[in-house]
Motif scaffolding. Structure first.
Motif, PDB file in Angstrom:
ATOM      1  N   VAL A  27       0.648  -1.427  -0.011  1.00 53.50           N
ATOM      2  CA  VAL A  27       0.166   0.104   0.195  1.00 53.50           C
ATOM      3  C   VAL A  27       0.544   1.082   0.046  1.00 53.50           C
ATOM      4  CG1 VAL A  27      -1.771   1.208   1.245  1.00 53.50           C
ATOM      5  CG2 VAL A  27      -1.785  -1.286   1.111  1.00 53.50           C
ATOM      6  N   GLU A  28       1.001   2.426  -0.927  1.00 50.03           N
ATOM      7  CA  GLU A  28       1.418   3.459  -1.189  1.00 50.03           C
ATOM      8  C   GLU A  28       0.807   4.543  -1.071  1.00 50.03           C
ATOM      9  OE1 GLU A  28       4.204   2.138  -5.292  1.00 50.03           O
ATOM     10  OE2 GLU A  28       1.946   2.514  -5.239  1.00 50.03           O
ATOM     11  N   ASP A  29      -0.284   4.131  -1.158  1.00 53.88           N
ATOM     12  CA  ASP A  29      -1.493   5.482  -0.245  1.00 53.88           C
ATOM     13  C   ASP A  29      -2.762   5.262   0.486  1.00 53.88           C
ATOM     14  OD1 ASP A  29      -2.344   5.194  -2.774  1.00 53.88           O
ATOM     15  OD2 ASP A  29      -1.763   6.559  -4.095  1.00 53.88           O
ATOM     16  N   LEU A  30      -3.836   5.536   0.243  1.00 55.61           N
ATOM     17  CA  LEU A  30      -5.231   4.917   0.759  1.00 55.61           C
ATOM     18  C   LEU A  30      -6.404   5.265   0.084  1.00 55.61           C
ATOM     19  CD1 LEU A  30      -5.302   6.749   4.583  1.00 55.61           C
ATOM     20  CD2 LEU A  30      -3.759   4.995   3.458  1.00 55.61           C
ATOM     21  N   VAL A  31      -5.315   5.344  -1.274  1.00 51.44           N
ATOM     22  CA  VAL A  31      -6.880   5.654  -2.542  1.00 51.44           C
ATOM     23  C   VAL A  31      -6.727   4.030  -2.935  1.00 51.44           C
ATOM     24  CG1 VAL A  31      -7.186   5.920  -5.122  1.00 51.44           C
ATOM     25  CG2 VAL A  31      -5.662   7.289  -3.954  1.00 51.44           C
ATOM     26  N   PRO A  53       0.499   1.751   5.489  1.00 48.98           N
ATOM     27  CA  PRO A  53       0.875   2.887   6.610  1.00 48.98           C
ATOM     28  C   PRO A  53      -0.094   3.013   7.501  1.00 48.98           C
ATOM     29  CG  PRO A  53       0.533   3.828   4.682  1.00 48.98           C
ATOM     30  CD  PRO A  53       0.244   2.231   3.972  1.00 48.98           C
ATOM     31  N   PRO A  54       0.332   3.318   8.640  1.00 47.97           N
ATOM     32  CA  PRO A  54      -0.588   3.282   9.672  1.00 47.97           C
ATOM     33  C   PRO A  54      -1.825   3.835   9.635  1.00 47.97           C
ATOM     34  CG  PRO A  54       1.759   3.570  10.576  1.00 47.97           C
ATOM     35  CD  PRO A  54       1.860   3.852   9.074  1.00 47.97           C
ATOM     36  N   HIS A  67      -3.983  -9.705   6.936  1.00 41.46           N
ATOM     37  CA  HIS A  67      -2.243  -9.921   7.904  1.00 41.46           C
ATOM     38  C   HIS A  67      -2.148  -8.616   7.740  1.00 41.46           C
ATOM     39  CE1 HIS A  67      -1.929 -13.683   8.999  1.00 41.46           C
ATOM     40  NE2 HIS A  67      -2.982 -14.543   7.901  1.00 41.46           N
ATOM     41  N   ARG A  68      -2.131  -7.628   9.120  1.00 38.45           N
ATOM     42  CA  ARG A  68      -1.924  -6.013   8.154  1.00 38.45           C
ATOM     43  C   ARG A  68      -0.673  -5.780   9.039  1.00 38.45           C
ATOM     44  NH1 ARG A  68      -6.360  -1.044   9.765  1.00 38.45           N
ATOM     45  NH2 ARG A  68      -5.970  -2.242  11.712  1.00 38.45           N
ATOM     46  N   ILE A  69       0.505  -5.150   8.210  1.00 36.44           N
ATOM     47  CA  ILE A  69       1.896  -4.721   8.803  1.00 36.44           C
ATOM     48  C   ILE A  69       2.250  -3.574   9.014  1.00 36.44           C
ATOM     49  CG2 ILE A  69       3.990  -5.547   8.323  1.00 36.44           C
ATOM     50  CD1 ILE A  69       3.219  -8.103   7.198  1.00 36.44           C
ATOM     51  N   PRO A  70       2.840  -2.885   9.499  1.00 32.90           N
ATOM     52  CA  PRO A  70       3.033  -1.277   9.140  1.00 32.90           C
ATOM     53  C   PRO A  70       4.159  -1.276   8.047  1.00 32.90           C
ATOM     54  CG  PRO A  70       3.529  -2.566  11.278  1.00 32.90           C
ATOM     55  CD  PRO A  70       2.528  -2.947  11.003  1.00 32.90           C
ATOM     56  N   TYR A  71       4.422  -0.455   7.144  1.00 26.48           N
ATOM     57  CA  TYR A  71       5.513  -0.345   6.847  1.00 26.48           C
ATOM     58  C   TYR A  71       5.662   0.700   5.486  1.00 26.48           C
ATOM     59  CZ  TYR A  71       9.007  -2.596   3.295  1.00 26.48           C
ATOM     60  OH  TYR A  71      10.502  -2.833   2.229  1.00 26.48           O
ATOM     61  N   ASP A  72       6.688   1.155   5.323  1.00 28.08           N
ATOM     62  CA  ASP A  72       6.700   2.586   4.568  1.00 28.08           C
ATOM     63  C   ASP A  72       7.213   2.253   3.255  1.00 28.08           C
ATOM     64  OD1 ASP A  72       7.143   5.492   3.659  1.00 28.08           O
ATOM     65  OD2 ASP A  72       9.153   4.988   4.924  1.00 28.08           O
ATOM     66  N   TYR A  98       1.984 -10.653  -5.501  1.00 33.51           N
ATOM     67  CA  TYR A  98       1.855  -9.417  -5.171  1.00 33.51           C
ATOM     68  C   TYR A  98       1.948  -8.403  -6.433  1.00 33.51           C
ATOM     69  CZ  TYR A  98       6.270  -8.292  -7.933  1.00 33.51           C
ATOM     70  OH  TYR A  98       7.293  -7.561  -9.015  1.00 33.51           O
ATOM     71  N   CYS A  99       1.224  -7.482  -5.149  1.00 25.80           N
ATOM     72  CA  CYS A  99       0.545  -6.094  -6.171  1.00 25.80           C
ATOM     73  C   CYS A  99       0.776  -5.042  -5.325  1.00 25.80           C
ATOM     74  CB  CYS A  99      -0.230  -5.817  -6.807  1.00 25.80           C
ATOM     75  SG  CYS A  99      -1.803  -6.591  -5.226  1.00 25.80           S
ATOM     76  N   TYR A 100       0.335  -3.641  -5.709  1.00 23.63           N
ATOM     77  CA  TYR A 100       0.443  -2.583  -5.362  1.00 23.63           C
ATOM     78  C   TYR A 100      -1.444  -2.922  -5.305  1.00 23.63           C
ATOM     79  CZ  TYR A 100       4.941  -2.029  -6.715  1.00 23.63           C
ATOM     80  OH  TYR A 100       6.839  -2.332  -6.226  1.00 23.63           O
TER      81      TYR A 100
END
Length: 288
Positions: A27-31, A53-54, A67-72, A98-100
């Protein structure tokens, strides 16, 4: 389930990596995050891992299913660093995808056959990786949808795709490997760095000891980068993606230069596999 970090997941949630096939959503942004997750839960993945993102919040039922992981994802080489940690932790029987966010996997006959059936067949064909074309989606009206994301009225290019033989550092052709181009990366190439203009990605692959994924979406084991086996054509799939359109309209360097993505080769996306097979954007191979 939530984890404090990728390291914590690899220690506490490693069992999820044994439930093949596994989807990893970066996830790069919240869209369109919820839509992306829901699509891949419905596709038949047995585990869905979300690196995000958190600030991301999910509906309770969805949060319980992943399974959610905080990651930049803005950090240098964020994709390859995360994926290679996950690959190394997987059993060699695990298929990974994998994908975005704002990307959606489609495979031949996905309306009636799930991703588990597809990777089972692909394994029986002695293939450890599957080529996908990342096909750009975009909104028909950028005034109404300024970030270029519109799930209900998405458009794609029906033509303008091509391939060039891939070569090694010495200029020698690589067997059964091509670089594929087209879509927005081709039409707006002046805004895209040359290294990022390809639309091919090995989105589905089986973990193997020593396997590593590069930032250009290729692997260190060359057979993984081939489009088919030597004796016949194999299944390919498509990743339908708003990612490039979104980037072109949110990046200050390109946003003001682009007023529309629609052109004479634009067609509505029907959100079905038959349309993509008819356009030659994926093929069933021997899977009838």
């Amino acid at each position: 389930m939530d984890y404090l970090s990728l390291e914590a997941f690899l220690e506490e949630g490693k069992a999820a990596l044994t439930k093949s096939p596994v989807a990893v959503i970066l996830v790069e942004d919240l869209v369109a995050v919820d839509a992306t997750i829901q699509h891949h839960l419905e596709a038949g993945f047995r585990s869905v891992i979300v690196l995000a993102p958190p600030a991301l919040t999910l509906p309770p039922a969805m949060a319980a299913a992943v399974h959610r992981i905080p990651y930049d994802m803005r950090a240098p080489e964020a994709m390859s660093r995360a994926m290679n940690r996950i690959i190394a932790a997987c059993p060699e029987t695990t298929w990974l995808y994998y994908c975005y966010n704002a990307e959606f996997l489609f495979h031949p006959f996905c309306e009636t056959r799930d991703v588990r059936e597809m990777v089972t067949f692909h394994t029986e064909e002695r293939r450890d990786a599957m080529l996908s074309y990342v096909v750009d989606l975009y909104a028909p009206d950028l005034n109404t949808h300024p970030n270029a994301v519109c799930l209900e009225g998405a458009l794609l290019d029906k033509s303008g795709y091509f391939a060039l033989a891939r070569t090694d550092e010495n200029g020698h052709g690589l067997e059964r490997q091509y670089d594929f181009y087209g879509g927005l990366r081709w039409r707006f190439e002046e805004h895209i760095p040359p290294a990022r203009r390809k639309i091919d990605r090995i989105s589905l692959f089986r973990a193997q000891r020593g396997l590593t994924l590069r930032e250009n979406h290729t692997f260190n084991i060359e057979e993984y980068n081939t489009y088919a086996c030597p004796w016949h054509h194999n299944i390919t799939c498509a990743v339908m993606s708003f990612r490039v359109a979104k980037a072109l309209k949110t990046n200050p360097g390109s946003s003001h230069s682009i007023h529309r993505f629609h052109w004479y080769n634009s067609v509505p996306f029907g959100w079905n596999s038959q349309q993509l097979m008819d356009l030659g954007l994926m093929e069933p191979g021997q899977w009838f």
